[in-house]
Design a protein around this motif. Structure first.
Motif, short mmCIF file in Angstrom:
data_model
loop_
_atom_site.label_atom_id
_atom_site.label_comp_id
_atom_site.label_asym_id
_atom_site.label_seq_id
_atom_site.Cartn_x
_atom_site.Cartn_y
_atom_site.Cartn_z
N THR A 146 16.70 1.29 7.35
CA THR A 146 17.37 0.24 6.60
C THR A 146 16.54 -0.06 5.36
OG1 THR A 146 18.22 -0.71 8.64
CG2 THR A 146 18.27 -2.11 6.69
N PHE A 147 17.18 0.03 4.20
CA PHE A 147 16.50 -0.25 2.94
C PHE A 147 16.71 -1.71 2.57
CE2 PHE A 147 17.48 4.21 3.01
CZ PHE A 147 16.34 4.80 2.50
N THR A 148 15.65 -2.38 2.20
CA THR A 148 15.75 -3.78 1.80
C THR A 148 14.95 -4.00 0.54
OG1 THR A 148 13.84 -4.43 3.14
CG2 THR A 148 16.00 -4.62 4.18
N LYS A 149 15.34 -5.03 -0.19
CA LYS A 149 14.59 -5.43 -1.36
C LYS A 149 13.37 -6.21 -0.89
CE LYS A 149 15.21 -7.70 -5.82
NZ LYS A 149 14.43 -6.74 -6.54
N ARG A 150 12.25 -5.93 -1.46
CA ARG A 150 11.01 -6.58 -1.05
C ARG A 150 10.99 -8.04 -1.50
NH1 ARG A 150 5.32 -5.58 -3.64
NH2 ARG A 150 4.21 -7.19 -2.55
N MET A 206 11.46 -0.18 3.74
CA MET A 206 12.30 0.45 4.75
C MET A 206 11.94 -0.14 6.11
SD MET A 206 12.10 4.46 3.61
CE MET A 206 10.32 4.48 3.41
N SER A 260 25.12 2.72 1.30
CA SER A 260 24.90 1.50 2.06
C SER A 260 23.40 1.32 2.21
CB SER A 260 25.57 1.61 3.44
OG SER A 260 24.86 2.51 4.24
N ASP A 261 23.00 0.22 2.80
CA ASP A 261 21.58 -0.03 2.96
C ASP A 261 21.03 0.58 4.24
OD1 ASP A 261 21.33 -1.29 0.58
OD2 ASP A 261 21.44 -3.31 1.38
N ASP A 262 21.86 1.26 5.02
CA ASP A 262 21.42 1.90 6.26
C ASP A 262 21.62 3.41 6.17
OD1 ASP A 262 20.84 -0.54 7.35
OD2 ASP A 262 22.61 -0.65 8.61
N ARG A 322 11.02 -1.85 -2.96
CA ARG A 322 11.93 -1.61 -1.83
C ARG A 322 11.14 -1.26 -0.58
NH1 ARG A 322 17.76 0.04 -2.92
NH2 ARG A 322 17.55 0.38 -0.72
N ALA A 370 19.47 7.08 -3.56
CA ALA A 370 19.79 5.70 -3.21
C ALA A 370 21.05 5.72 -2.36
CB ALA A 370 20.01 4.86 -4.47
#
Length: 179
Positions: free
Chosen positions: A44-48, A72, A25-27, A70, A22
């Motif tokens: 970039t990881f984002t919550k679905r 990407m 950061s989200d990038d 999650r 994990a």
């Protein structure tokens, strides 16, 4: 006569596995090793957002959709073109939206193959998965241009995935690649 055999050296390729690590950061910025320019590929990881109109997982896959939380967003630079795809990892498979734009004539000669090759490399080197599956929206493929698109993927080693394997929406064609 002496015949010498070449000495084999172990080659260590560093692997950063996306699914188990994990990021802070989200990038995740991945240097583009083969490009002479200063481009980076960005994941970039984002919550679905379950049930949203742009929910790629829910739109394409009904039964897989409960297990994925999650997503990407993958931004790849290839041939001075920014290509964006949504992706998620389920089990040992990377699922990816097609990098094709609404009008496949936007691709210049020689741009499609390096782009797909770069996406294969990212999936192979950075995820630890065994398969790559690309979902192609049938609406973006009119009857006149779907055959060349499928042939282009098959030329690169992809195979059509039987709809019964993932029970995807009939609006999508799946092509798979063993990493």
């Amino acid at each position: 006569m002496i015949i010498a055999s070449p000495a084999k050296k172990d080659l260590a390729i560093p692997m950063q596995v996306l699914q188990s690590a994990a990021p802070a950061s989200d990038d995740l910025h991945i240097p583009h090793e083969y490009c002479g320019q200063d481009h980076e590929d960005v994941v970039t990881f984002t919550k679905r957002d379950f049930g949203a109109t742009n929910d790629f997982v829910g739109t394409v896959f009904g039964r897989l959709s409960r297990d994925v939380d999650r997503l990407m967003l993958i931004k790849v630079y290839e041939s001075n073109r920014l290509v964006q795809c949504q992706a998620f990892i389920h089990g040992n498979t990377v699922f990816l939206t097609s990098p094709l734009m609404e009008n496949s004539s936007n691709w210049n000669d020689g741009e499609f193959q390096p782009c797909i090759t770069r996406l294969i490399e990212l999936a192979e080197e950075k995820t630890g998965c065994e398969y790559l599956v690309i979902a192609i929206n049938r609406k973006s493929c009119t009857n006149s241009n779907s055959n060349p698109i499928l042939r282009a993927f098959m030329y690169l080693g992809f195979q059509m995935v039987n709809p019964s394997v993932y029970n995807q929406s009939s609006d999508y064609i799946l092509v798979g690649y063993e990493l």
